[in-house]
Design a protein around this motif. Structure first.
Motif, PDB file in Angstrom:
ATOM      1  N   UNK A  29       0.949  -1.114  -0.006  1.00 23.22           N
ATOM      2  CA  UNK A  29      -0.047  -0.036  -0.030  1.00 23.22           C
ATOM      3  C   UNK A  29       0.785   1.413   0.050  1.00 23.22           C
ATOM      4  N   UNK A  30       0.526   2.278  -0.796  1.00 21.47           N
ATOM      5  CA  UNK A  30       1.200   3.539  -0.913  1.00 21.47           C
ATOM      6  C   UNK A  30       2.483   3.216  -1.440  1.00 21.47           C
ATOM      7  N   UNK A  31       2.609   2.033  -2.243  1.00 20.95           N
ATOM      8  CA  UNK A  31       3.836   1.890  -3.050  1.00 20.95           C
ATOM      9  C   UNK A  31       5.277   1.708  -2.195  1.00 20.95           C
ATOM     10  N   UNK A  32       5.247   1.710  -1.056  1.00 21.52           N
ATOM     11  CA  UNK A  32       6.421   1.620   0.094  1.00 21.52           C
ATOM     12  C   UNK A  32       6.404  -0.051   0.434  1.00 21.52           C
ATOM     13  N   UNK A  33       7.306  -0.594  -0.145  1.00 13.75           N
ATOM     14  CA  UNK A  33       7.242  -2.271   0.141  1.00 13.75           C
ATOM     15  C   UNK A  33       7.662  -2.335   1.681  1.00 13.75           C
ATOM     16  N   UNK A  34       6.834  -3.398   2.274  1.00 13.24           N
ATOM     17  CA  UNK A  34       7.013  -3.439   3.863  1.00 13.24           C
ATOM     18  C   UNK A  34       8.111  -4.316   3.978  1.00 13.24           C
ATOM     19  N   UNK A  35       8.449  -5.308   3.010  1.00 14.66           N
ATOM     20  CA  UNK A  35       9.588  -6.069   3.130  1.00 14.66           C
ATOM     21  C   UNK A  35      10.373  -5.937   1.877  1.00 14.66           C
ATOM     22  N   UNK A  36      11.800  -6.221   2.064  1.00 15.90           N
ATOM     23  CA  UNK A  36      12.479  -6.272   0.949  1.00 15.90           C
ATOM     24  C   UNK A  36      13.058  -7.260   0.318  1.00 15.90           C
ATOM     25  N   UNK A  37      12.828  -8.547   1.146  1.00 15.96           N
ATOM     26  CA  UNK A  37      13.485  -9.926   0.969  1.00 15.96           C
ATOM     27  C   UNK A  37      12.761 -10.755   1.647  1.00 15.96           C
ATOM     28  N   UNK A  38      12.547 -11.812   1.178  1.00 13.51           N
ATOM     29  CA  UNK A  38      11.735 -13.076   1.874  1.00 13.51           C
ATOM     30  C   UNK A  38      12.918 -14.024   2.012  1.00 13.51           C
ATOM     31  N   UNK A  39      13.023 -14.494   3.238  1.00 18.26           N
ATOM     32  CA  UNK A  39      13.778 -15.783   3.459  1.00 18.26           C
ATOM     33  C   UNK A  39      12.593 -16.636   4.181  1.00 18.26           C
ATOM     34  N   UNK A  40      12.831 -17.953   3.563  1.00 15.96           N
ATOM     35  CA  UNK A  40      12.040 -19.073   4.093  1.00 15.96           C
ATOM     36  C   UNK A  40      12.745 -20.356   4.407  1.00 15.96           C
ATOM     37  N   UNK A  41      12.248 -21.175   5.562  1.00 13.31           N
ATOM     38  CA  UNK A  41      12.473 -22.543   5.692  1.00 13.31           C
ATOM     39  C   UNK A  41      12.358 -23.277   4.444  1.00 13.31           C
ATOM     40  N   UNK A  42      13.127 -24.354   4.411  1.00 13.03           N
ATOM     41  CA  UNK A  42      12.910 -25.170   3.181  1.00 13.03           C
ATOM     42  C   UNK A  42      11.915 -26.022   3.238  1.00 13.03           C
ATOM     43  N   UNK A  43      10.997 -26.410   4.355  1.00 14.40           N
ATOM     44  CA  UNK A  43       9.936 -27.222   4.616  1.00 14.40           C
ATOM     45  C   UNK A  43       8.693 -26.635   3.649  1.00 14.40           C
ATOM     46  N   UNK A  44       8.148 -27.455   3.077  1.00 17.21           N
ATOM     47  CA  UNK A  44       6.927 -27.122   2.315  1.00 17.21           C
ATOM     48  C   UNK A  44       5.868 -26.184   2.830  1.00 17.21           C
ATOM     49  N   UNK A  45       5.355 -26.535   3.994  1.00 12.20           N
ATOM     50  CA  UNK A  45       4.508 -25.670   4.785  1.00 12.20           C
ATOM     51  C   UNK A  45       4.885 -24.143   4.732  1.00 12.20           C
ATOM     52  N   UNK A  46       6.210 -23.990   4.597  1.00 14.96           N
ATOM     53  CA  UNK A  46       6.656 -22.627   4.915  1.00 14.96           C
ATOM     54  C   UNK A  46       6.894 -22.065   3.146  1.00 14.96           C
ATOM     55  N   UNK A  47       7.536 -22.852   2.729  1.00 13.96           N
ATOM     56  CA  UNK A  47       8.331 -22.417   1.356  1.00 13.96           C
ATOM     57  C   UNK A  47       7.356 -22.280   0.370  1.00 13.96           C
ATOM     58  N   UNK A  48       6.178 -22.980   0.185  1.00 12.27           N
ATOM     59  CA  UNK A  48       5.126 -22.602  -0.736  1.00 12.27           C
ATOM     60  C   UNK A  48       4.541 -21.282  -0.424  1.00 12.27           C
ATOM     61  N   UNK A  49       4.001 -21.006   0.748  1.00  9.75           N
ATOM     62  CA  UNK A  49       3.521 -19.774   1.065  1.00  9.75           C
ATOM     63  C   UNK A  49       4.728 -18.665   0.583  1.00  9.75           C
ATOM     64  N   UNK A  50       5.826 -18.867   0.815  1.00 12.53           N
ATOM     65  CA  UNK A  50       6.924 -17.711   0.633  1.00 12.53           C
ATOM     66  C   UNK A  50       7.125 -17.683  -0.972  1.00 12.53           C
ATOM     67  N   UNK A  51       7.006 -18.742  -1.625  1.00 14.96           N
ATOM     68  CA  UNK A  51       7.231 -18.470  -3.062  1.00 14.96           C
ATOM     69  C   UNK A  51       5.821 -17.693  -3.590  1.00 14.96           C
ATOM     70  N   UNK A  52       4.847 -18.080  -3.102  1.00 18.00           N
ATOM     71  CA  UNK A  52       3.565 -17.334  -3.776  1.00 18.00           C
ATOM     72  C   UNK A  52       3.423 -15.988  -3.284  1.00 18.00           C
ATOM     73  N   UNK A  53       3.854 -15.662  -2.320  1.00 19.51           N
ATOM     74  CA  UNK A  53       4.127 -14.075  -1.908  1.00 19.51           C
ATOM     75  C   UNK A  53       4.923 -13.549  -2.495  1.00 19.51           C
ATOM     76  N   UNK A  54       6.113 -14.221  -2.832  1.00 21.58           N
ATOM     77  CA  UNK A  54       7.382 -13.554  -3.552  1.00 21.58           C
ATOM     78  C   UNK A  54       6.783 -13.121  -4.979  1.00 21.58           C
ATOM     79  N   UNK A  55       6.157 -14.010  -5.493  1.00 16.08           N
ATOM     80  CA  UNK A  55       5.658 -13.933  -6.960  1.00 16.08           C
ATOM     81  C   UNK A  55       4.786 -12.806  -6.832  1.00 16.08           C
ATOM     82  N   UNK A  56       3.703 -12.817  -5.986  1.00 18.86           N
ATOM     83  CA  UNK A  56       2.900 -11.915  -6.087  1.00 18.86           C
ATOM     84  C   UNK A  56       3.191 -10.547  -5.589  1.00 18.86           C
ATOM     85  N   UNK A  57       4.301 -10.291  -4.957  1.00 17.06           N
ATOM     86  CA  UNK A  57       4.661  -8.978  -4.492  1.00 17.06           C
ATOM     87  C   UNK A  57       5.996  -8.364  -5.431  1.00 17.06           C
ATOM     88  N   UNK A  58       6.342  -9.385  -6.119  1.00 16.48           N
ATOM     89  CA  UNK A  58       7.646  -9.296  -6.973  1.00 16.48           C
ATOM     90  C   UNK A  58       8.815  -9.224  -6.185  1.00 16.48           C
TER      91      UNK A  58
END
Length: 188
Positions: A29-58
């Motif tokens: 919102x307001x074109x100011x990124x809330x995060x600059x970088x996503x770091x994820x656990x390798x486990x599926x229950x974290x990684x799959x969400x991190x991949x989708x959020x990364x793609x959604x937010x660029x």
């Protein structure tokens, strides 16, 4: 269910809803990124969400293998209520003193503390000044909080970590400070 690192289930539909709710409706919102970088656990229950959020937010995303959940050995895949009924003495001993009474073949908390502390420090050093979203597990969150506060692992199980709760650690010239635990999305 105790999942640890030996049980790598995907997120349930409720888990997906919790995760999307946790990051908020629009982290940009307001074109100011809330995060600059996503770091994820390798486990599926974290990684799959991190991949989708990364793609959604660029956002760039990296996987840190050492951020996997603590190994709970023979108790993985079992429900705490079943353990309390089937192994009451061992489960009660674990609840009283989780450092001295690990599950059979479970990871020692001292080793977990070292693994998570080193991984956390490595990520903070790799991305100086950036706002990192670390997608991880309850045990990892407790270990990061313990690391930042220099708290003994005996105290970690006193920290309630909600599903998809946000914890914020801020780093400045004086070191790290814990700002909140288990928050829901808010522009802060």
């Amino acid at each position: 269910m105790i999942r640890g690192q030996g049980v790598d289930h995907p997120l349930s539909s409720a888990g997906w809803r919790q995760m999307w709710t946790a990051v908020g409706p629009d982290p940009y919102r307001d074109q100011i990124p809330y995060w600059d970088q996503i770091i994820s656990s390798p486990m599926m229950r974290c990684r799959e969400f991190a991949v989708r959020l990364s793609a959604q937010q660029g956002l760039p995303m990296a996987v840190e293998p050492e951020l996997r959940e603590i190994a709970m050995g023979a108790w993985e895949g079992r429900r705490p209520t079943d353990l309390a009924h089937e192994e009451p003495d061992a489960f009660a001993a674990f609840r009283r003193d989780p450092v001295a009474n690990r599950p059979p073949d479970g990871e020692r908390l001292e080793a977990f503390q070292q693994r998570i502390g080193q991984a956390y420090d490595r990520q903070v050093a790799a991305y100086p000044g950036l706002r990192l979203l670390i997608v991880c597990h309850a045990g990892v969150s407790r270990a990061v909080i313990g690391h930042v506060l220099d708290a003994d692992p005996q105290c970690w199980y006193r920290i309630r970590i909600d599903y998809a709760g946000l914890t914020r650690v801020r780093h400045d010239g004086f070191g790290a400070s814990l700002e909140f635990v288990n928050a829901r999305w808010a522009r802060r």
